[in-house]
Design a protein around this motif. Structure first.
Motif, mmCIF file in Angstrom:
data_model
loop_
_atom_site.group_PDB
_atom_site.id
_atom_site.type_symbol
_atom_site.label_atom_id
_atom_site.label_comp_id
_atom_site.label_asym_id
_atom_site.label_seq_id
_atom_site.Cartn_x
_atom_site.Cartn_y
_atom_site.Cartn_z
ATOM 1 N N LYS A 11 45.003 55.870 39.663
ATOM 2 C CA LYS A 11 44.482 57.156 40.132
ATOM 3 C C LYS A 11 43.216 56.877 40.929
ATOM 4 O O LYS A 11 42.496 55.925 40.638
ATOM 5 C CB LYS A 11 44.173 58.077 38.948
ATOM 6 N N LEU A 12 42.957 57.700 41.908
ATOM 7 C CA LEU A 12 41.855 57.470 42.825
ATOM 8 C C LEU A 12 40.812 58.575 42.698
ATOM 9 O O LEU A 12 41.151 59.757 42.685
ATOM 10 C CB LEU A 12 42.400 57.384 44.253
ATOM 11 N N TYR A 102 35.917 54.584 46.717
ATOM 12 C CA TYR A 102 36.689 55.299 45.700
ATOM 13 C C TYR A 102 36.894 54.372 44.500
ATOM 14 O O TYR A 102 37.136 53.169 44.672
ATOM 15 C CB TYR A 102 38.062 55.731 46.245
ATOM 16 N N TYR A 103 36.815 54.945 43.311
ATOM 17 C CA TYR A 103 37.123 54.189 42.096
ATOM 18 C C TYR A 103 38.625 54.264 41.839
ATOM 19 O O TYR A 103 39.252 55.317 42.009
ATOM 20 C CB TYR A 103 36.382 54.759 40.893
ATOM 21 N N LEU A 143 39.710 46.097 48.703
ATOM 22 C CA LEU A 143 39.617 46.192 47.250
ATOM 23 C C LEU A 143 38.555 45.207 46.815
ATOM 24 O O LEU A 143 38.657 44.007 47.099
ATOM 25 C CB LEU A 143 40.956 45.866 46.581
ATOM 26 N N ARG A 144 37.505 45.695 46.163
ATOM 27 C CA ARG A 144 36.437 44.818 45.686
ATOM 28 C C ARG A 144 36.080 45.201 44.256
ATOM 29 O O ARG A 144 36.418 46.304 43.797
ATOM 30 C CB ARG A 144 35.207 44.904 46.587
ATOM 31 N N ILE A 150 37.796 48.361 39.900
ATOM 32 C CA ILE A 150 38.167 47.966 41.262
ATOM 33 C C ILE A 150 37.829 49.137 42.176
ATOM 34 O O ILE A 150 38.207 50.285 41.912
ATOM 35 C CB ILE A 150 39.656 47.604 41.360
ATOM 36 N N VAL A 151 37.119 48.829 43.242
ATOM 37 C CA VAL A 151 36.701 49.855 44.193
ATOM 38 C C VAL A 151 37.538 49.746 45.459
ATOM 39 O O VAL A 151 37.723 48.643 46.000
ATOM 40 C CB VAL A 151 35.205 49.699 44.548
ATOM 41 N N LEU A 152 38.068 50.883 45.894
ATOM 42 C CA LEU A 152 38.737 50.952 47.190
ATOM 43 C C LEU A 152 37.673 51.359 48.210
ATOM 44 O O LEU A 152 37.156 52.470 48.175
ATOM 45 C CB LEU A 152 39.873 51.975 47.162
#
Length: 297
Positions: A11-12, A102-103, A143-144, A150-152
């Motif tokens: 989910k974002l 975004y998470y 993606l980091r 993980i962050v988009l």
């Protein structure tokens, strides 16, 4: 989110928010909101939303207009997958390309593959370059890893970053070793470990303090209730109301065309029949002529 043959249901969520103090433009006399009408610069008339189309002006001064049917013919990206294209060293990514963050939250059954990707990125000090659909348009992102999430990180396209062109920087500047050593010493003396919690928006704090002070000193007043009119939707925030009003107005026009036109006034003579009927009935009862004339009148 998929990499190789591994798919991770996620989910974002937006990772950032804006805490700026937002003001409205109001009339100083009564506090009423200021609205702006959409007027045409050529004819000066007020333009309804239904009559507005998108226009693109070319470099040679020509105007190309696009309506909804033109936009519907464009290819759109409607997929719901975040596809990993490649994994790149983190130090090769210019932060200038970063846009919005975004998470990504994994579903319960996907916790293990999510953690696997997170740890692999952290262990190799790499970021994943991905493509995904955002608002029906293909977007480029990374993606980091940030702590355990993980962050988009959406990215600008390369041609959206301007190249600096300052002639003064092309000039040779004579830097003396002593000057460079002194500057380096200053940098070292002010060195510190960065902690974002040490910083805050002093301007915003001052604005909120000013607002609270005015409220305590009785400078606040009830916000006026605006009279809503269907034919006035001057703010972009009133877009939904304006569209609803346009739909209702269109239905009203369609209904008016469907209604039969009223008959001309001369054809309404049958309305006098009751009086004539009463006159006939009176004559059948052999009533006096004077009475008949009075009742007929």
């Amino acid at each position: 989110m998929s990499f190789g043959l591994v798919s991770v249901p996620i989910k974002l969520y937006s990772a950032t928010t804006n805490h700026d103090v937002r003001f409205h433009q109001v009339h100083g006399a009564d506090g009423g909101r200021i609205r702006y009408k959409r007027t045409c610069t050529v004819c000066g008339e007020v333009v309804e939303y239904a009559d507005i189309v998108k226009g693109y002006e070319t470099e040679d001064g020509e105007l190309i207009t696009l309506d909804e049917s033109d936009l519907d013919s464009l290819p759109v990206a409607s997929g719901h997958e975040i596809d990993v294209i490649e994994f790149v060293p983190a130090d090769q990514i210019d932060p200038m390309l970063f846009d919005k963050a975004y998470y990504l939250e994994p579903e319960t059954k996907a916790a293990k593959p999510y953690a696997l990707l997170r740890e692999a990125l952290a262990e190799t000090d790499r970021m994943a370059v991905v493509r995904f659909a955002l608002r029906q348009r293909e977007s480029l992102a990374l993606l980091r890893v940030r702590d355990k999430v993980i962050v988009l990180q959406t990215m600008l396209w390369p041609d959206e970053v301007r190249e600096p062109a300052f002639d003064i920087l092309d000039q040779d500047v004579d830097l003396k070793p002593q000057e460079l050593k002194m500057a380096s010493s200053l940098v070292e003396s002010m060195g510190a470990d960065f902690d974002s919690a040490d910083f805050h928006d002093e301007y915003r704090d001052a604005v909120l303090e000013l607002i609270e002070s005015k409220k305590e000193h009785g400078d606040a007043r009830p916000a006026p209730v605006e009279a809503k009119k269907e034919d006035e939707g001057d703010s972009m925030t009133d877009l939904l109301s304006a569209l609803q009003a346009s739909v209702e107005a269109a239905k009203g026009k369609a209904g008016a065309k469907a209604d039969p036109e009223p008959e001309p006034e001369p054809e309404k003579k049958p309305a006098r029949k009751p009086a004539a009927r009463r006159k006939k009935e009176s004559s059948e009862e052999d009533k006096p002529a004077t009475t008949r004339k009075r009742r007929t009148a």
